[in-house]
Enzyme design. Sequence first.
Site, short mmCIF file in Angstrom:
data_model
loop_
_atom_site.label_atom_id
_atom_site.label_comp_id
_atom_site.label_asym_id
_atom_site.label_seq_id
_atom_site.Cartn_x
_atom_site.Cartn_y
_atom_site.Cartn_z
N ASP A 32 37.35 14.78 129.04
CA ASP A 32 36.38 15.46 128.17
C ASP A 32 37.07 16.56 127.38
O ASP A 32 38.04 17.16 127.86
CB ASP A 32 35.25 16.08 129.05
CG ASP A 32 33.95 16.20 128.30
OD1 ASP A 32 33.90 16.99 127.33
OD2 ASP A 32 32.98 15.51 128.65
N ASN A 33 36.56 16.86 126.19
CA ASN A 33 37.11 18.00 125.43
C ASN A 33 36.17 19.21 125.51
O ASN A 33 36.42 20.21 124.86
CB ASN A 33 37.35 17.62 123.96
CG ASN A 33 36.06 17.44 123.18
OD1 ASN A 33 34.98 17.39 123.76
ND2 ASN A 33 36.17 17.34 121.87
N TYR A 144 26.66 9.68 112.90
CA TYR A 144 26.42 9.21 114.28
C TYR A 144 26.02 7.73 114.28
O TYR A 144 26.65 6.91 114.95
CB TYR A 144 25.32 10.07 114.90
CG TYR A 144 25.02 9.76 116.35
CD1 TYR A 144 25.89 10.17 117.37
CD2 TYR A 144 23.85 9.10 116.70
CE1 TYR A 144 25.59 9.92 118.70
CE2 TYR A 144 23.55 8.85 118.04
CZ TYR A 144 24.42 9.26 119.04
OH TYR A 144 24.12 9.00 120.36
N LYS A 148 28.52 4.84 115.44
CA LYS A 148 28.28 3.97 116.60
C LYS A 148 28.25 2.51 116.18
O LYS A 148 28.64 1.62 116.96
CB LYS A 148 26.95 4.35 117.27
CG LYS A 148 26.97 5.69 117.98
CD LYS A 148 27.63 5.62 119.36
CE LYS A 148 27.47 6.94 120.11
NZ LYS A 148 28.16 6.96 121.40
P1 NAD Z 1 26.45 15.06 125.80
O1 NAD Z 1 26.66 15.72 124.49
O2 NAD Z 1 25.87 15.85 126.92
O3 NAD Z 1 27.81 14.43 126.34
C1 NAD Z 1 28.86 14.01 125.51
C2 NAD Z 1 30.17 14.40 126.18
O4 NAD Z 1 31.27 13.94 125.37
C3 NAD Z 1 30.32 15.92 126.32
O5 NAD Z 1 30.80 16.22 127.61
C4 NAD Z 1 31.33 16.26 125.23
O6 NAD Z 1 32.06 17.43 125.53
C5 NAD Z 1 32.20 15.01 125.21
N1 NAD Z 1 32.89 14.81 123.93
C6 NAD Z 1 32.37 14.89 122.68
N2 NAD Z 1 33.32 14.64 121.76
C7 NAD Z 1 34.47 14.38 122.45
C8 NAD Z 1 35.79 14.08 122.06
N3 NAD Z 1 36.14 13.97 120.78
N4 NAD Z 1 36.72 13.89 123.03
C9 NAD Z 1 36.40 14.02 124.35
N5 NAD Z 1 35.16 14.32 124.76
C10 NAD Z 1 34.20 14.50 123.82
O7 NAD Z 1 25.55 13.77 125.50
P2 NAD Z 1 24.92 12.67 126.47
O8 NAD Z 1 23.48 12.69 126.24
O9 NAD Z 1 25.45 12.80 127.84
O10 NAD Z 1 25.49 11.34 125.79
C11 NAD Z 1 26.57 10.61 126.33
C12 NAD Z 1 26.78 9.35 125.52
O11 NAD Z 1 25.60 8.56 125.54
C13 NAD Z 1 27.11 9.60 124.05
O12 NAD Z 1 28.09 8.67 123.63
C14 NAD Z 1 25.81 9.34 123.34
O13 NAD Z 1 26.02 8.90 122.02
C15 NAD Z 1 25.19 8.26 124.21
N6 NAD Z 1 23.73 8.23 124.10
C16 NAD Z 1 22.97 9.21 124.69
C17 NAD Z 1 21.59 9.19 124.54
C18 NAD Z 1 20.69 10.21 125.19
O14 NAD Z 1 19.49 10.18 124.96
N7 NAD Z 1 21.17 11.11 126.03
C19 NAD Z 1 20.99 8.20 123.76
C20 NAD Z 1 21.81 7.24 123.16
C21 NAD Z 1 23.16 7.28 123.34
#
Ligand code: NAD
Length: 310
Positions: A32-33, A144, A148
Amino acid sequence: MARILVTGGAGFIGSHLVELLLKQGHEVLCLDNYFTGSKENLLHLRDHPRLEMIRHDVVEPVMLEIDQIYHLACPASPVHYQYNPVKTIKTNVLGTLHMLGLAKRVKARILLASTSEIYGDPLEHPQREEYWGNVNCLGPRSCYDEGKRVAETLMMDYHRQNRVDIRIARIFNTYGPRMALNDGRVVSNFIVQALSGKEITIYGEGRQTRSFCYVSDLVDGLVRLMNCEEQTEPVNLGNPEEFTILELAHKVLALTKSASSPVFKPLPADDPVRRRPDISRAKEKLGWQPAVLLEEGLKATIPYFAEKLK
Ligand code: NAD
Ligand code: UDP
């Protein structure tokens, strides 16, 4: 036992997934970043002997020995993915490219956390995986949505061209504990506002709909998808119960016993009008369907935010 890489593992969904994989006895590398994620989400597992935390940005390549990759790294809330849209595109495109390169090299199976956003503002309802979507490539959500979509395309091309073993999860709105206080998505916003006596910000008239999946259901679906054989086609993962945003606001107000009142704000550009997954494929191929009702999930989430706000 497998060695499993979870990118975005310190985020909301990622941290629940890391926890589940450790419980199942696997060795987990959390990469993670910390852009939207936080070490705090995994603090309780800090000394776990099978967990390794790696600070790394997926826009740069990385070399690791692993059997499986859950590729979740990407900010998910519109507020955060629009903060630096160019970076969001890089994360989706270069990040997925690098993870696919890694999967190819070490022959790991890779699962992409894709999204219902690839359907855009859908003209078909509910959304089936066969639907190609209705997406604006020029708007503020495009970094986004289109990011994706390219990530999915890369997955399919690496599969066809290089025989990489892929899984694509199209995740619909998911909520639960460990969403950041400033996440900006609707469930966390409403709960935080209700608990702190602030106005509940309804965008538009609140008649747009979403379907909300509790995080434990979602991570169960991700693990089932990863471990089911022969499923290269995308699979919708979400809760098919559909609510208007106004209905959600009223539920949150009732459950928090809050005296906050709703306030209406402008609807953001390209905000989808309706969204509900058709989960027939997940039911058939994974034997999966959500078990947690919205009310139960909210009841489990509210105490987390109450604690955070102390
Ligand atoms: P979140 O923002 O809590 O988690 C994303 C994580 O990715 C964070 O820990 C962030 O620090 C890390 N990150 C971001 N850019 C990065 C990079 N360049 N390098 C390394 N780490 C990076 O979001 P979430 O809700 O936990 O979502 C997780 C995944 O699920 C995402 O890919 C998101 O697109 C997908 N998603 C989530 C939902 C939802 O409703 N929560 C819906 C559809 C898709
Ligand atoms: N929304 C809202 N108030 C908020 C945050 C969001 O009314 O404080 C609305 C938003 O306009 C959208 C829905 O709730 O129609 C879901 O928004 P979210 O950002 O959670 O996810 P997404 O739009 O990506 O589904």
